[in-house]
Design a protein around this motif. Structure first.
Motif, short mmCIF file in Angstrom:
data_model
loop_
_atom_site.label_atom_id
_atom_site.label_comp_id
_atom_site.label_asym_id
_atom_site.label_seq_id
_atom_site.Cartn_x
_atom_site.Cartn_y
_atom_site.Cartn_z
N TYR A 151 29.16 32.73 34.98
CA TYR A 151 29.29 31.27 34.92
C TYR A 151 30.33 30.78 35.94
O TYR A 151 30.12 29.80 36.65
N ALA A 152 31.43 31.53 36.02
CA ALA A 152 32.48 31.15 36.97
C ALA A 152 31.93 31.19 38.40
O ALA A 152 32.22 30.31 39.22
N LEU A 153 31.10 32.18 38.65
CA LEU A 153 30.50 32.30 39.98
C LEU A 153 29.56 31.12 40.24
O LEU A 153 29.58 30.51 41.30
N SER A 203 37.75 30.99 44.83
CA SER A 203 38.95 30.81 45.64
C SER A 203 40.06 31.77 45.24
O SER A 203 39.93 32.53 44.30
N TYR A 204 41.17 31.71 45.98
CA TYR A 204 42.40 32.35 45.51
C TYR A 204 42.87 31.60 44.28
O TYR A 204 42.45 30.47 44.02
N GLY A 255 48.47 34.33 38.83
CA GLY A 255 47.25 34.30 38.02
C GLY A 255 47.02 32.89 37.49
O GLY A 255 47.94 32.06 37.49
N LEU A 256 45.81 32.60 37.05
CA LEU A 256 45.49 31.27 36.51
C LEU A 256 46.43 30.96 35.34
O LEU A 256 46.64 31.82 34.48
N MET A 299 48.06 39.14 46.99
CA MET A 299 47.81 37.69 46.92
C MET A 299 47.56 37.28 45.47
O MET A 299 48.35 36.55 44.89
N CYS A 300 46.45 37.72 44.92
CA CYS A 300 46.19 37.41 43.51
C CYS A 300 45.06 38.31 43.03
O CYS A 300 44.36 38.91 43.83
N ALA A 301 44.91 38.39 41.72
CA ALA A 301 43.78 39.14 41.17
C ALA A 301 42.51 38.32 41.39
O ALA A 301 42.57 37.10 41.48
N PRO A 302 41.36 38.98 41.49
CA PRO A 302 40.11 38.25 41.74
C PRO A 302 39.87 37.19 40.67
O PRO A 302 40.01 37.46 39.47
N ILE A 303 39.50 36.01 41.11
CA ILE A 303 39.35 34.90 40.18
C ILE A 303 38.25 35.15 39.15
O ILE A 303 38.38 34.77 37.98
N LEU A 304 37.17 35.82 39.55
CA LEU A 304 36.08 36.05 38.59
C LEU A 304 36.57 36.93 37.44
O LEU A 304 36.22 36.72 36.28
N SER A 305 37.39 37.91 37.78
CA SER A 305 37.92 38.79 36.75
C SER A 305 38.90 38.03 35.86
O SER A 305 38.97 38.27 34.66
#
Ligand SMILES: Cc1ncc(COP(=O)(O)O)c(C=O)c1O
Lengths: 159, 391
Positions: free
Chosen positions: B56-58, B64-65, B70-71, B269-275
């Motif tokens: 769903y996020a995809l 993005s970053y 993290g979020l 940079m950051c962990a993958p946003i989808l994860s």
């Protein structure tokens, strides 16, 4: 839940001897629990879950049936009568636009059709039927038919 | 052409011994018909609702970053989850860092804290990355052996004996990979008191904490005087069957998180946003699927441990994780010989105990993150092999 039942519901096929080993109970205890489940009526029977994609000798249809309720017993008599046909695999009373939902299996399309117009539609109290043929299964009783889940190239050993 | 590039490799990297089991891994990779009890990850596929959240996020174009930490939504969920489970509270804004697995967070924590030559105590047998990660951060790793008779828990006495001046960090991992060892609350309190006395920091890798079968998991971070000196590491790989998502987190006092963040922001940079999106779903709605998986591991553990004992391979009862660690010394072979012969001759793959440090000698790790069918067949094969090869 009965521990044997819980194990079986996980979906692996184990012999009763293996179940006894896994559950650390005696073979007799497994047999006893199985017998109990049938006796109590919690388990109706045991049969394999077949892959409908591999079954070339039958077609399946879903039939919505409207029936008129009766003064005594409501829908029960007709529902029970319709359930008797061997073609009917499942029969449910539904809320909404129709009364009974049937899952029907027969050798071919013609035989399903014959069942509908010769047997079902002619029963007194059946008001109308609406037949939908099943074209392609994607999931059967909890089993996905879209092939293996998971990564087949998972390493044999990992830290 | 001959490859001369070895001379370019940094000394401290060249100095890290090649993992003793790499060869064994290559042998195992060829043995396609072996049953594997060697896999250090869940056999379950990630629960669908979690996978669906990533899809769903995809679909929503979340590509993005994110904030380096993290979020915020994820850090908030983590804060709630950790407070409920571990009874320590951390501020989502300043005390939580989301990274690429517990793996990355181990590296960040060590690099953030160690000055060259600082010493790090850790209990052994342990997860393969600990001592190399210390070496890569220019620290000196000091192993404290643990034993089957203590259920592979580190004892306060052993810790006190192993301590020496210059020890800055104690790394803990309970339940333990590869032994399934846990430590009881009393011993943990003593360990905590000693750590406070010596003004050390604890890096506590609690990645298997949900998979505790008996009693409650206690985090050392919740003990008196410990929150200010603990980096609590946790992730999604094991309990939620999310190894491939590569996501985990660290909770620690703000200054430490800030230091770890500095490294993370430049190297990752950051962990993958989808994860991250999938992880939010796991924390919000993943508990029932997680408990079901735990229930299965629990029963498989009971089965496989009993079988090893029946086969004359004494095996302590691992109170957590999905690893059994039977003692194979009665076969009269080293761990490596045993594992190598068993994979060739009995077609069962297990990891030699020495892969997890010298104190794993005489043991193998058997992961029970596999079907009953496999566990039954593997232990049968092993039994037949032992009958033939043991006097
Ligand atoms: C003790 C321990 N810590 C950390 C990890 C790595 O976890 P992650 O997938 O979160 O990087 C593992 C994986 O096997 C482990 O066993």
């Amino acid at each position: 839940m009965n521990s044997v039942l819980q194990l079986i519901m996980e979906g692996e096929s184990l012999t009763t001897a293996q179940m006894a080993e896994v559950l650390k109970i005696s073979h007799e205890e497994v047999e006893k629990q199985l017998a109990q489940l049938k006796e109590q009526g919690k388990v109706l029977g045991w049969r394999p879950i077949l892959n409908p994609d591999m079954d070339e000798n039958s077609v399946r249809a879903v039939i919505e049936v409207k029936i008129s309720p009766e003064r005594e017993g409501g829908f029960d008599r007709l529902a029970q009568r319709i359930s008797q046909f061997e073609q009917v695999e499942n029969c449910y009373l539904m809320s909404g636009g129709y009364d009974l939902l049937l899952f029907v299996r027969a050798q071919n399309l013609r035989k399903v059709a014959a069942f509908v117009y010769e047997r079902l539609a002619t029963i007194g109290g059946v008001v109308s039927t609406s037949t939908h043929f099943i074209l392609r299964p994607y999931k059967e009783q909890g089993f996905l038919l879209s092939g293996q889940q998971g990564n087949p190239d998972k390493p044999m050993i990992s830290a | 052409m001959k490859d001369n590039s070895q001379r370019f490799v940094a000394q401290h990297v060249a100095g890290i011994p090649r993992s003793g089991i790499r060869d064994f891994f290559s042998i195992a990779a060829e043995m396609k018909d072996a049953i594997s009890l060697g896999i250090g990850e869940p056999d379950f596929v990630t629960p669908w609702h979690i996978r669906e959240a990533a899809i769903y996020a995809l679909e929503k174009g979340k590509t993005s970053y994110t904030d380096n930490r993290g979020l915020l939504a994820l850090r908030r969920e983590i804060s709630k989850y950790v407070e409920k489970r571990f009874e320590v509270s951390y501020s989502p804004e300043t005390e939580i860092l989301v990274g690429v697995g517990v793996s990355e967070n181990i590296d960040l924590a060590l690099r953030a804290l160690l000055n060259p030559g600082d010493k790090v105590l850790y209990h052994e047998p342990c997860y393969v990355s600990y001592s190399p990660s210390v070496a890569l951060a220019f620290g000196e790793a000091i192993a404290v052996p643990t034993f089957a008779k203590d259920n592979f828990a580190i004892t306060p006495e052993a810790l006190i004996n192993a301590w020496q001046p210059g020890c800055k960090i104690l790394m803990l991992n309970f339940p333990t990979n590869p032994t399934g060892g846990t430590v009881d609350k009393k011993a943990l309190e003593k360990i905590a008191a000693f750590v406070v006395e010596k003004d050390m920091v604890v890096i506590s890798d609690e990645i298997y904490s949900e998979l505790t079968f008996e009693g409650e998991h206690t985090s050392i971070a919740s003990m008196p005087g410990m929150r200010e000196r603990t980096i609590l590491l946790h992730g999604f790989s094991k309990a939620f069957a999310m190894t491939g998502f590569r996501i985990g987190y660290a909770c620690a006092p703000a200054a430490i998180i800030e230091a770890m963040m500095k490294i993370h922001q430049y190297c990752m940079m950051c962990a993958p946003i989808l994860s991250q999106e999938a992880a939010i779903e796991a924390l919000r709605n993943g508990e029932s699927a997680m408990l079901e998986m735990r229930e299965q591991y629990h029963r498989r553990r009971d089965y496989v441990v009993a079988r090893f004992n029946e086969l004359g391979l004494p095996c302590h009862l691992p109170r957590g994780s999905f690893y059994a660690f039977p003692d194979i010394s009665s076969a009269g072979l080293s761990s490596m010989e045993f594992a190598t012969r068993v994979i060739h001759e009995a077609k069962v793959a297990m990891v030699p105990g020495t892969a997890f440090g010298p104190s794993g000698a005489g043991f193998v790790r058997a992961a029970f993150s596999t079907s009953y069918e496999n566990l039954i067949e593997a232990t049968e094969r092993l039994g037949r092999w032992l009958d033939k090869n043991r006097k």
